[in-house]
Design an enzyme around this catalytic site. Structure first.
Site, PDB file in Angstrom:
ATOM      1  CD  GLU A 177      41.543  36.689  42.876  1.00  0.00           C
ATOM      2  OE1 GLU A 177      41.481  36.737  41.418  1.00  0.00           O
ATOM      3  OE2 GLU A 177      42.301  35.904  42.599  1.00  0.00           O
TER       4      GLU A 177
ATOM      5  CE1 TYR B 108      34.815  35.181  41.539  1.00  0.00           C
ATOM      6  CE2 TYR B 108      33.378  34.691  43.596  1.00  0.00           C
ATOM      7  CZ  TYR B 108      34.478  34.163  43.261  1.00  0.00           C
ATOM      8  OH  TYR B 108      34.460  33.553  42.761  1.00  0.00           O
TER       9      TYR B 108
ATOM     10  CE  LYS C 120      34.272  30.039  43.464  1.00  0.00           C
ATOM     11  NZ  LYS C 120      33.181  30.226  41.847  1.00  0.00           N
TER      12      LYS C 120
ATOM     13  NE  ARG D 109      42.268  30.577  34.968  1.00  0.00           N
ATOM     14  CZ  ARG D 109      40.329  31.098  35.063  1.00  0.00           C
ATOM     15  NH1 ARG D 109      40.237  31.587  36.774  1.00  0.00           N
ATOM     16  NH2 ARG D 109      39.427  31.528  34.210  1.00  0.00           N
TER      17      ARG D 109
ATOM     18  CG  HIS E 252      38.719  32.345  43.046  1.00  0.00           C
ATOM     19  ND1 HIS E 252      38.249  32.939  41.685  1.00  0.00           N
ATOM     20  CD2 HIS E 252      39.708  32.573  42.917  1.00  0.00           C
ATOM     21  CE1 HIS E 252      38.912  33.784  41.979  1.00  0.00           C
ATOM     22  NE2 HIS E 252      39.918  34.383  42.381  1.00  0.00           N
TER      23      HIS E 252
ATOM     24  CG  ASN F  13      32.862  26.992  39.838  1.00  0.00           C
ATOM     25  OD1 ASN F  13      32.599  27.295  40.977  1.00  0.00           O
ATOM     26  ND2 ASN F  13      33.086  27.912  38.919  1.00  0.00           N
TER      27      ASN F  13
HETATM   28  P1  ADP Z   1      36.166  32.086  36.763  1.00  0.00           P
HETATM   29  O1  ADP Z   1      36.015  31.073  38.874  1.00  0.00           O
HETATM   30  O2  ADP Z   1      36.513  30.869  36.435  1.00  0.00           O
HETATM   31  O3  ADP Z   1      37.352  32.862  37.051  1.00  0.00           O
HETATM   32  P2  ADP Z   1      34.115  34.106  36.643  1.00  0.00           P
HETATM   33  O4  ADP Z   1      35.622  35.035  36.872  1.00  0.00           O
HETATM   34  O5  ADP Z   1      34.075  34.455  34.933  1.00  0.00           O
HETATM   35  O6  ADP Z   1      34.934  32.528  36.158  1.00  0.00           O
HETATM   36  O7  ADP Z   1      33.301  34.186  36.928  1.00  0.00           O
HETATM   37  C1  ADP Z   1      33.299  34.000  38.783  1.00  0.00           C
HETATM   38  C2  ADP Z   1      32.689  32.693  39.500  1.00  0.00           C
HETATM   39  O8  ADP Z   1      31.442  33.187  39.381  1.00  0.00           O
HETATM   40  C3  ADP Z   1      33.009  31.504  38.150  1.00  0.00           C
HETATM   41  O9  ADP Z   1      33.441  30.628  39.734  1.00  0.00           O
HETATM   42  C4  ADP Z   1      31.211  31.122  38.794  1.00  0.00           C
HETATM   43  O10 ADP Z   1      30.981  29.904  40.485  1.00  0.00           O
HETATM   44  C5  ADP Z   1      30.160  32.043  38.519  1.00  0.00           C
HETATM   45  N1  ADP Z   1      29.570  32.201  37.478  1.00  0.00           N
HETATM   46  C6  ADP Z   1      30.450  32.934  36.116  1.00  0.00           C
HETATM   47  N2  ADP Z   1      29.679  32.225  35.183  1.00  0.00           N
HETATM   48  C7  ADP Z   1      28.604  32.154  35.668  1.00  0.00           C
HETATM   49  C8  ADP Z   1      26.773  31.728  35.955  1.00  0.00           C
HETATM   50  N3  ADP Z   1      26.578  32.614  33.823  1.00  0.00           N
HETATM   51  N4  ADP Z   1      25.752  31.578  36.365  1.00  0.00           N
HETATM   52  C9  ADP Z   1      26.043  31.115  37.211  1.00  0.00           C
HETATM   53  N5  ADP Z   1      27.415  32.080  38.195  1.00  0.00           N
HETATM   54  C10 ADP Z   1      28.507  32.135  37.269  1.00  0.00           C
END
Ligand code: ADP
Length: 168
Positions: A146, A69, A29, A105, A135, A132
């Site tokens: 994807e 997303y 990211k 993951r 992805h 974070n």
């Molecule tokens: P992942 O990326 O682990 O698959 P998700 O699909 O649930 O997780 O969420 C996608 C992305 O959205 C996360 O990696 C993070 O960057 C962001 N995200 C998820 N939950 C939150 C939150 N509570 N607040 C802010 N950003 C979030």
């Protein structure tokens, strides 16, 4: 004996290319790129034994990120997430290998860095869920979706010579 070995190698390479092989979409990211973690993240997948199948540095724009997303469109953090993802280039990659979706993951860590174990990418390099740094696809089906979204041009097929040292 040598003939049996040759057959076994043939069977193994067939198995590797069919049932046991998975592909996953891994993305660094904008914060991962800005914090110079591109090499570190690629290194971990490369050293693990996974195969790089495609890679590019891109700024795809909001519409593309919203499509990526789409499942999260109803969430309160959705607009913030799109702003964050659109704030700089991302590194889009496809990695292949045995169980690479679930293993990838694991290597990334939990969505929330505060719940990610040390030794994982997020556990080692990130603090907040909204920053974070990486992805990874959460299932084989979403990985294929994807990959199709990010690599319309397709990926690169090649035969890593080291496979005999990674797979038995
Ligand atoms: P992942 O990326 O682990 O698959 P998700 O699909 O649930 O997780 O969420 C996608 C992305 O959205 C996360 O990696 C993070 O960057 C962001 N995200 C998820 N939950 C939150 C939150 N509570 N607040 C802010 N950003 C979030």
């Amino acid at each position: 004996e040598p003939l049996e070995d040759a057959y076994q190698i043939l069977i193994n390479s067939f198995l590797l290319q069919t049932s046991t092989m998975e592909r996953t979409y891994i993305m660094i990211k904008p914060d991962g790129v800005q914090r110079n973690l591109v090499g570190e993240i690629i290194k971990r997948f490369e050293q693990k034994g996974y195969q790089l199948l495609a890679m590019k540095l891109v700024r795809p724009g909001k519409e593309h990120l919203q499509a990526h997303y789409a499942d999260l469109a109803g969430k309160g953090f959705f607009n913030g997430l799109i702003e964050y993802m659109n704030s700089g280039p991302v590194v889009a990659m496809v990695w292949g290998g045995f169980n690479v979706v679930a293993e990838g993951r694991k290597m990334l860590g939990a969505t929330k860095p505060s719940e990610s174990a040390p030794g994982t990418i997020r556990g080692d390099f990130a603090v907040e869920v909204g920053r974070n740094i990486c992805h990874g696809s959460d299932a084989v089906a979403s990985a294929e979706k994807e990959i199709a979204l990010w690599f319309k041009e397709g990926v690169c097929e090649w035969n890593p010579s080291r496979n005999a040292w990674v797979y038995e």
